[in-house]
Motif scaffolding. Structure first.
Motif, PDB file in Angstrom:
ATOM      1  N   GLN A  44       0.874  -1.171  -0.080  1.00 52.47           N
ATOM      2  CA  GLN A  44      -0.106  -0.151   0.003  1.00 52.47           C
ATOM      3  C   GLN A  44       0.838   1.246  -0.064  1.00 52.47           C
ATOM      4  OE1 GLN A  44      -3.706   0.367   2.265  1.00 52.47           O
ATOM      5  NE2 GLN A  44      -2.930   1.963   3.112  1.00 52.47           N
ATOM      6  N   GLY A  45       1.953   1.321   0.534  1.00 50.78           N
ATOM      7  CA  GLY A  45       2.880   2.433   0.601  1.00 50.78           C
ATOM      8  C   GLY A  45       3.361   2.696  -0.734  1.00 50.78           C
ATOM      9  N   LYS A  46       3.766   1.574  -1.294  1.00 52.03           N
ATOM     10  CA  LYS A  46       4.327   1.911  -2.673  1.00 52.03           C
ATOM     11  C   LYS A  46       2.980   2.449  -3.752  1.00 52.03           C
ATOM     12  CE  LYS A  46       7.691   1.799  -4.165  1.00 52.03           C
ATOM     13  NZ  LYS A  46       8.683   2.509  -4.315  1.00 52.03           N
ATOM     14  N   LEU A  47       1.758   2.030  -3.389  1.00 54.94           N
ATOM     15  CA  LEU A  47       0.727   2.456  -4.171  1.00 54.94           C
ATOM     16  C   LEU A  47       0.503   3.819  -3.971  1.00 54.94           C
ATOM     17  CD1 LEU A  47      -1.717   2.131  -5.966  1.00 54.94           C
ATOM     18  CD2 LEU A  47      -3.036   1.296  -4.095  1.00 54.94           C
ATOM     19  N   ILE A 133      -7.199   9.852   4.650  1.00 59.21           N
ATOM     20  CA  ILE A 133      -7.914   9.469   5.766  1.00 59.21           C
ATOM     21  C   ILE A 133      -7.533   8.087   6.273  1.00 59.21           C
ATOM     22  CG2 ILE A 133     -10.107   9.599   6.881  1.00 59.21           C
ATOM     23  CD1 ILE A 133     -11.092  11.245   4.772  1.00 59.21           C
ATOM     24  N   ASP A 134      -7.008   8.124   7.545  1.00 63.17           N
ATOM     25  CA  ASP A 134      -6.503   6.772   8.268  1.00 63.17           C
ATOM     26  C   ASP A 134      -6.474   6.912   9.565  1.00 63.17           C
ATOM     27  OD1 ASP A 134      -5.819   4.264   8.698  1.00 63.17           O
ATOM     28  OD2 ASP A 134      -3.897   4.582   8.035  1.00 63.17           O
ATOM     29  N   ALA A 135      -7.759   7.484  10.155  1.00 60.59           N
ATOM     30  CA  ALA A 135      -7.650   7.692  11.585  1.00 60.59           C
ATOM     31  C   ALA A 135      -8.683   7.078  12.046  1.00 60.59           C
ATOM     32  CB  ALA A 135      -7.765   9.299  11.749  1.00 60.59           C
ATOM     33  N   ASP A 136      -9.409   7.633  13.436  1.00 56.71           N
ATOM     34  CA  ASP A 136     -10.422   6.987  13.675  1.00 56.71           C
ATOM     35  C   ASP A 136     -11.505   6.854  12.973  1.00 56.71           C
ATOM     36  OD1 ASP A 136     -10.498   9.906  14.346  1.00 56.71           O
ATOM     37  OD2 ASP A 136     -12.409   9.557  15.002  1.00 56.71           O
ATOM     38  N   ASP A 160      -8.474   4.885   4.070  1.00 52.19           N
ATOM     39  CA  ASP A 160      -7.822   3.411   4.204  1.00 52.19           C
ATOM     40  C   ASP A 160      -8.743   2.558   5.076  1.00 52.19           C
ATOM     41  OD1 ASP A 160      -6.349   1.179   4.157  1.00 52.19           O
ATOM     42  OD2 ASP A 160      -4.704   1.854   5.763  1.00 52.19           O
ATOM     43  N   ASN A 161      -8.661   1.231   5.210  1.00 49.39           N
ATOM     44  CA  ASN A 161      -9.627   0.444   6.055  1.00 49.39           C
ATOM     45  C   ASN A 161     -11.061   0.354   5.753  1.00 49.39           C
ATOM     46  OD1 ASN A 161      -7.425   1.787   8.286  1.00 49.39           O
ATOM     47  ND2 ASN A 161      -7.325  -0.307   7.885  1.00 49.39           N
ATOM     48  N   VAL A 162     -11.400   0.682   4.428  1.00 47.86           N
ATOM     49  CA  VAL A 162     -12.839   0.799   4.122  1.00 47.86           C
ATOM     50  C   VAL A 162     -13.490  -0.600   4.221  1.00 47.86           C
ATOM     51  CG1 VAL A 162     -12.644   2.773   2.918  1.00 47.86           C
ATOM     52  CG2 VAL A 162     -12.412   0.761   1.669  1.00 47.86           C
ATOM     53  N   PHE A 163     -12.677  -1.861   4.402  1.00 42.10           N
ATOM     54  CA  PHE A 163     -13.322  -3.101   4.685  1.00 42.10           C
ATOM     55  C   PHE A 163     -13.444  -3.188   6.146  1.00 42.10           C
ATOM     56  CE2 PHE A 163     -11.437  -4.878   0.542  1.00 42.10           C
ATOM     57  CZ  PHE A 163     -12.265  -4.222  -0.372  1.00 42.10           C
ATOM     58  N   PHE A 164     -12.827  -2.610   6.898  1.00 47.06           N
ATOM     59  CA  PHE A 164     -12.763  -2.668   8.469  1.00 47.06           C
ATOM     60  C   PHE A 164     -12.438  -4.326   8.807  1.00 47.06           C
ATOM     61  CE2 PHE A 164     -13.331  -2.566  13.051  1.00 47.06           C
ATOM     62  CZ  PHE A 164     -12.302  -1.394  13.186  1.00 47.06           C
ATOM     63  N   HIS A 165     -11.514  -4.958   8.232  1.00 47.24           N
ATOM     64  CA  HIS A 165     -11.368  -6.354   8.502  1.00 47.24           C
ATOM     65  C   HIS A 165     -12.274  -7.263   8.149  1.00 47.24           C
ATOM     66  CE1 HIS A 165      -8.323  -4.278  10.758  1.00 47.24           C
ATOM     67  NE2 HIS A 165      -9.414  -3.965  11.862  1.00 47.24           N
ATOM     68  N   GLY A 166     -13.067  -6.658   7.062  1.00 51.91           N
ATOM     69  CA  GLY A 166     -13.963  -7.564   6.441  1.00 51.91           C
ATOM     70  C   GLY A 166     -15.416  -7.460   7.379  1.00 51.91           C
ATOM     71  N   THR A 167     -15.585  -6.863   8.371  1.00 49.85           N
ATOM     72  CA  THR A 167     -16.623  -6.689   9.221  1.00 49.85           C
ATOM     73  C   THR A 167     -17.769  -5.708   8.661  1.00 49.85           C
ATOM     74  OG1 THR A 167     -15.617  -4.650  10.146  1.00 49.85           O
ATOM     75  CG2 THR A 167     -15.209  -6.718  11.368  1.00 49.85           C
ATOM     76  N   VAL A 168     -17.440  -5.214   7.420  1.00 51.28           N
ATOM     77  CA  VAL A 168     -18.481  -4.528   6.725  1.00 51.28           C
ATOM     78  C   VAL A 168     -19.589  -5.414   5.808  1.00 51.28           C
ATOM     79  CG1 VAL A 168     -17.376  -2.167   6.470  1.00 51.28           C
ATOM     80  CG2 VAL A 168     -17.088  -4.146   4.754  1.00 51.28           C
ATOM     81  N   LEU A 169     -19.093  -6.759   6.083  1.00 51.25           N
ATOM     82  CA  LEU A 169     -19.914  -7.531   5.106  1.00 51.25           C
ATOM     83  C   LEU A 169     -20.979  -8.451   6.268  1.00 51.25           C
ATOM     84  CD1 LEU A 169     -17.093  -9.402   2.991  1.00 51.25           C
ATOM     85  CD2 LEU A 169     -18.659  -7.702   2.535  1.00 51.25           C
ATOM     86  N   ALA A 170     -20.703  -8.163   7.394  1.00 54.15           N
ATOM     87  CA  ALA A 170     -21.660  -8.855   8.362  1.00 54.15           C
ATOM     88  C   ALA A 170     -23.120  -8.270   8.279  1.00 54.15           C
ATOM     89  CB  ALA A 170     -20.970  -8.697   9.713  1.00 54.15           C
ATOM     90  N   ARG A 202      -5.170  -4.511   0.633  1.00 50.54           N
ATOM     91  CA  ARG A 202      -4.775  -4.655   2.035  1.00 50.54           C
ATOM     92  C   ARG A 202      -6.063  -4.637   2.618  1.00 50.54           C
ATOM     93  NH1 ARG A 202      -3.897  -0.685   6.212  1.00 50.54           N
ATOM     94  NH2 ARG A 202      -2.535  -1.382   7.946  1.00 50.54           N
ATOM     95  N   ASP A 203      -6.545  -3.788   3.599  1.00 53.76           N
ATOM     96  CA  ASP A 203      -7.971  -3.824   4.156  1.00 53.76           C
ATOM     97  C   ASP A 203      -8.925  -2.751   3.519  1.00 53.76           C
ATOM     98  OD1 ASP A 203      -9.704  -4.557   6.303  1.00 53.76           O
ATOM     99  OD2 ASP A 203      -9.086  -2.533   7.586  1.00 53.76           O
ATOM    100  N   GLY A 204      -8.591  -2.541   2.175  1.00 53.00           N
ATOM    101  CA  GLY A 204      -9.509  -1.877   1.397  1.00 53.00           C
ATOM    102  C   GLY A 204      -9.296  -0.361   1.500  1.00 53.00           C
ATOM    103  N   LEU A 205      -9.210   0.133   0.072  1.00 57.25           N
ATOM    104  CA  LEU A 205      -8.731   1.462  -0.193  1.00 57.25           C
ATOM    105  C   LEU A 205      -9.661   2.080  -0.996  1.00 57.25           C
ATOM    106  CD1 LEU A 205      -6.398   3.511   0.533  1.00 57.25           C
ATOM    107  CD2 LEU A 205      -5.345   2.767  -1.482  1.00 57.25           C
ATOM    108  N   MET A 206     -10.325   3.289  -0.447  1.00 55.34           N
ATOM    109  CA  MET A 206     -11.181   4.305  -1.248  1.00 55.34           C
ATOM    110  C   MET A 206     -10.442   5.518  -1.949  1.00 55.34           C
ATOM    111  SD  MET A 206     -14.715   4.674  -2.270  1.00 55.34           S
ATOM    112  CE  MET A 206     -15.786   4.180  -1.025  1.00 55.34           C
TER     113      MET A 206
END
Length: 211
Positions: A44-47, A133-136, A160-170, A202-206
């Motif tokens: 993700q850093g290289k992206l 955006i990669d905060a709270d 970043d983290n727009v999947f939040f470890h896959g929990t958005v699918l619950a 990674r954990d989803g990037l918008m």
């Protein structure tokens, strides 16, 4: 939860330009942090770096510094007179980021702010070319709405983290962070002022580009 098969992740990293000494040092130092999983990491850093190099931004805002890995990546694409502002709420973590920015070749274009992002952002009199955006997670929608008016036409907002470890699918969604991230994703989807794409990195990037 491994969202990407570990073997595929390793394969992708194998065929991605390697970390230099600065990023490797930051990554190794982050392993001593209580939450090393929050590191953006090699792929993700290289992206982020290549997106920044393509845009050649004059002003970047990062909301959520952590140990500084992503800020260093983003700053490498700045225009000659460019500046990256980054905000970290925790003083202890900001101290580690500050030390990393002092590494030779790391942070001469980076300004680190410590404190509440909701208070710091309005005080920054800038027009943003890129925002990361990669905060709270509960603050994502508020941060997005706060920065959007100051993003130039054609400017890029990344989250970043727009999947939040896959929990958005619950179904139903469980936990305030999963609900907040899903709500943020829906908000961006309905925003007619941007065009967006969600990447399975990674954990989803918008990525949202302002029209």
């Amino acid at each position: 939860m491994d969202l990407i098969l570990p073997a595929l992740q390793a394969y992708a990293e194998q065929f991605t330009s390697a970390e230099d000494d600065v990023l490797q040092t930051i990554r190794e130092r982050t392993f001593d942090h209580p939450e090393p999983h929050m590191l953006s990491g090699h792929l993700q850093g290289k992206l982020l770096e290549l997106l920044s190099r393509l845009m050649r931004p004059a002003r970047i805002l990062e909301i959520g510094t952590f140990t500084g890995y992503s800020a260093v990546c983003l700053a490498r694409g700045l225009a000659a007179d460019g500046i990256l502002h980054t905000i970290e709420c925790r003083e202890e973590t900001a101290a580690l980021a500050r030390a990393n920015f002092n590494l030779p070749g790391a942070g001469d274009k980076i300004i680190l702010h410590t404190g509440n992002a909701a208070e710091i952002i309005p005080a920054l009199d800038e027009t943003w070319d890129m925002v990361f955006i990669d905060a709270d997670k509960t603050g994502y929608t508020d941060y997005y709405n706060m920065v959007l008016p100051r993003v130039r036409k054609g400017g890029l907002i990344l989250a970043d983290n727009v999947f939040f470890h896959g929990t958005v699918l619950a179904a139903p969604l469980k936990g305030k962070n999963a609900r907040a991230i899903h709500g943020f994703n829906e908000w961006v989807q309905k925003d007619q002022s941007v065009e967006q794409v969600m990447l399975t990195v990674r954990d989803g990037l918008m990525l949202a580009v302002k029209k």
